[in-house]
Each structure stands twice: as C-alpha cells, then as structure tokens.
Design a protein around this motif. Sequence first.
Motif, PDB file in Angstrom:
ATOM      1  N   ALA A  49       0.834  -1.207   0.000  1.00  0.00           N
ATOM      2  CA  ALA A  49       0.000   0.000   0.000  1.00  0.00           C
ATOM      3  C   ALA A  49       0.870   1.259   0.000  1.00  0.00           C
ATOM      4  N   THR A  50       1.929   1.258   0.769  1.00  0.00           N
ATOM      5  CA  THR A  50       2.842   2.408   0.793  1.00  0.00           C
ATOM      6  C   THR A  50       3.532   2.587  -0.551  1.00  0.00           C
ATOM      7  N   THR A  51       3.936   1.482  -1.160  1.00  0.00           N
ATOM      8  CA  THR A  51       4.605   1.564  -2.467  1.00  0.00           C
ATOM      9  C   THR A  51       3.670   2.099  -3.539  1.00  0.00           C
ATOM     10  N   ARG A  52       2.411   1.634  -3.531  1.00  0.00           N
ATOM     11  CA  ARG A  52       1.451   2.126  -4.538  1.00  0.00           C
ATOM     12  C   ARG A  52       1.187   3.614  -4.354  1.00  0.00           C
ATOM     13  N   ALA A  53       1.040   4.039  -3.104  1.00  0.00           N
ATOM     14  CA  ALA A  53       0.811   5.471  -2.854  1.00  0.00           C
ATOM     15  C   ALA A  53       2.016   6.300  -3.272  1.00  0.00           C
ATOM     16  N   ALA A  54       3.223   5.785  -3.024  1.00  0.00           N
ATOM     17  CA  ALA A  54       4.436   6.516  -3.413  1.00  0.00           C
ATOM     18  C   ALA A  54       4.569   6.577  -4.930  1.00  0.00           C
ATOM     19  N   GLU A  55       4.269   5.487  -5.609  1.00  0.00           N
ATOM     20  CA  GLU A  55       4.350   5.497  -7.074  1.00  0.00           C
ATOM     21  C   GLU A  55       3.339   6.456  -7.680  1.00  0.00           C
ATOM     22  N   THR A  56       2.150   6.501  -7.080  1.00  0.00           N
ATOM     23  CA  THR A  56       1.135   7.443  -7.576  1.00  0.00           C
ATOM     24  C   THR A  56       1.591   8.892  -7.381  1.00  0.00           C
ATOM     25  N   ARG A  57       2.173   9.184  -6.250  1.00  0.00           N
ATOM     26  CA  ARG A  57       2.653  10.546  -5.986  1.00  0.00           C
ATOM     27  C   ARG A  57       3.829  10.894  -6.890  1.00  0.00           C
ATOM     28  N   ALA A  58       4.733   9.969  -7.135  1.00  0.00           N
ATOM     29  CA  ALA A  58       5.871  10.233  -8.030  1.00  0.00           C
ATOM     30  C   ALA A  58       5.386  10.486  -9.451  1.00  0.00           C
TER      31      ALA A  58
ATOM     32  N   GLY B   6      18.523   9.955   8.982  1.00  0.00           N
ATOM     33  CA  GLY B   6      18.251   9.230  10.221  1.00  0.00           C
ATOM     34  C   GLY B   6      16.932   8.517  10.267  1.00  0.00           C
ATOM     35  N   ASP B   7      16.126   8.588   9.215  1.00  0.00           N
ATOM     36  CA  ASP B   7      14.808   7.954   9.209  1.00  0.00           C
ATOM     37  C   ASP B   7      14.721   6.945   8.056  1.00  0.00           C
ATOM     38  N   PRO B   8      13.991   5.834   8.235  1.00  0.00           N
ATOM     39  CA  PRO B   8      13.810   4.888   7.136  1.00  0.00           C
ATOM     40  C   PRO B   8      12.816   5.444   6.116  1.00  0.00           C
ATOM     41  N   VAL B   9      13.214   5.396   4.844  1.00  0.00           N
ATOM     42  CA  VAL B   9      12.351   5.913   3.776  1.00  0.00           C
ATOM     43  C   VAL B   9      12.342   4.902   2.630  1.00  0.00           C
ATOM     44  N   LEU B  10      11.247   4.917   1.871  1.00  0.00           N
ATOM     45  CA  LEU B  10      11.105   4.083   0.681  1.00  0.00           C
ATOM     46  C   LEU B  10      11.404   4.929  -0.546  1.00  0.00           C
ATOM     47  N   ILE B  11      12.316   4.461  -1.385  1.00  0.00           N
ATOM     48  CA  ILE B  11      12.722   5.201  -2.575  1.00  0.00           C
ATOM     49  C   ILE B  11      11.860   4.750  -3.765  1.00  0.00           C
TER      50      ILE B  11
ATOM     51  N   VAL C  20      12.488  11.697 -11.383  1.00  0.00           N
ATOM     52  CA  VAL C  20      11.935  12.169 -10.112  1.00  0.00           C
ATOM     53  C   VAL C  20      12.219  11.109  -9.058  1.00  0.00           C
ATOM     54  N   VAL C  21      12.953  11.498  -8.037  1.00  0.00           N
ATOM     55  CA  VAL C  21      13.301  10.570  -6.952  1.00  0.00           C
ATOM     56  C   VAL C  21      12.519  11.009  -5.718  1.00  0.00           C
ATOM     57  N   LEU C  22      11.597  10.144  -5.292  1.00  0.00           N
ATOM     58  CA  LEU C  22      10.727  10.452  -4.151  1.00  0.00           C
ATOM     59  C   LEU C  22      11.069   9.511  -2.999  1.00  0.00           C
ATOM     60  N   ALA C  23      11.201  10.080  -1.800  1.00  0.00           N
ATOM     61  CA  ALA C  23      11.451   9.302  -0.587  1.00  0.00           C
ATOM     62  C   ALA C  23      10.238   9.418   0.333  1.00  0.00           C
TER      63      ALA C  23
END
Length: 264
Positions: free
Chosen positions: A47-56, A113-118, A129-132
């Motif tokens: 779910a997080t990956t799909r939301a990130a891909e949509t935003r990117a 210092g925080d975990p992020v999904l690239i 476009v590189v989104l974290a």
Amino acid sequence: MSTKGRMPVLRTLRARITAAATIIVAIVMMLASIGFSAVLSSEVRDATTRAAETRAAELATRIDDSGTAGIADLDDDIVQVVDESGRVVAASEDAEEGTLPADRDGEVVTYDGDPVLIVVDEADDDARVVLAVPVDGDEATLATAGWLLAASTLLVVLVVAAVTWWVVGRALRPVGRIRREVDDITADRLDRRVPEPSSGDEIAALAVTMTACSTDSTRPRRRSGGSCRTPRTSCAPRSRPCASMPSSPAPIPRRRPSTTSPRW
C-alpha cells in the motif's frame, strides 16, 4: 479412604491432556500469528509503495507541464529531480540533506536518520523524479500488530489451558468417586455399591460394570461338594459333619477272663 492410588499431579491424565491441548493450541496460534504478520507486512508495504508510485507519477507530470520551478516549494514531500548524469537539478525543502539514491528504486534506505522508501519515476528530457516516503509509521503499525498478536496468543493459550483443565477434571470426577468406593469395598463390606453417573458415557458404563462385579461377589456360589465360595459361608458346611462327632472316642469294653476250668 485408601491413598494407595494417589499419584503426582503432573502425572495424572488430567494434566497430560491439558498439556497436550495447550501445546497444540500454542503451536497453531504462533504459526497463525507469524503468517498473519507476514501477510500484514506485505500488504502495508504494498500500500505504501502504490501510494508513493502514484505521488511520483503526479510530480513527474507536473514537471513535464510546468518544469521544476515549483519543486522547491513542496513542504510535505522528500523529492529530488536529477538529470541523466545524476546531478540534482531541483529539490524540495526536506530533501536538502543529501542526494537521494536514484539507483535504489523500491528499496528502504535511511535518509536523514529515518527509514524511507525510494521510488523513481521518469520525466521529460531524461530527467528522473526521486521520491522518498517515510515508512516509520508502517513499522510502528506492524510493531503494534505484533504486540497485539503476542498478547492474544498468550491469552488464548491460557484460556484453553484453564478450560481444558476444568472440563477434563469434571469429566474424570466420577472416576475418582468410583475408585474411592471400590477402595472401601472389603470382605466385611460387600454390600457397598459404586455410584453410577447419569452422563450415559463410557464412565457411566464403567460404573455399571463395577456395580455388577460387586453384586456378583455377594452372591453365594455353590460348588459340587455343597460348600460356598464366599468368605462368610465357606467354612460352615465343613464344620457340620464334625459337630456330630464326639470329642473323644468311646472306651472299648474288655472281656473278663473266665474262672471256671474247662471240661474235658
């Protein structure tokens, strides 16, 4: 009551059945919890990956339409725009701490210092476009779910152990009464009877059988010689022939010698 049949609690049938049921339920609950945690983690990450891909994709479309001028004004996104050589040409306010790894698409890395999904998306003119996206909220959700699963597993195991202990003890209670009653049946108390429960199960059948055995033991059984097998009457017929016999044999009369001389 006799204490001959007592045994340690841990060796009783009640304890063994409770332990077996508890272990089986604990194993099933742990396997189910591990499987549920794996599925939940995968679903949250997807779910997080799909939301990130949509935003990117939205940001890439915005750059294609109006350029990179508005990227610096983004407050809630950690995003950078890099050219084909990997140089950062635009970045948001939260992405100024360093270059985001554009070659780690779909991976979780540590940024500031925080975990992020690239997540990486293509734009015009070979720009990327590189989104974290921060995933610390997902990790907190998974940790909470893990604690809830552990607590629920422990609670279910304890409830199953308590219920099994109570049910098995209640089912075996007539066996204890039967055993105590059988212990009290002795040679001079053969009229005692085993209590018969009204459950109609195997324990009730055992009680009926024990009652039948105790009833048969009180009935006199005649042998071919007429003596009884029970302890009370086994010696009675044998003593009757001896009762009519005198305590000492009668004296045998002696013949007196004749005083007259024989006649020739």
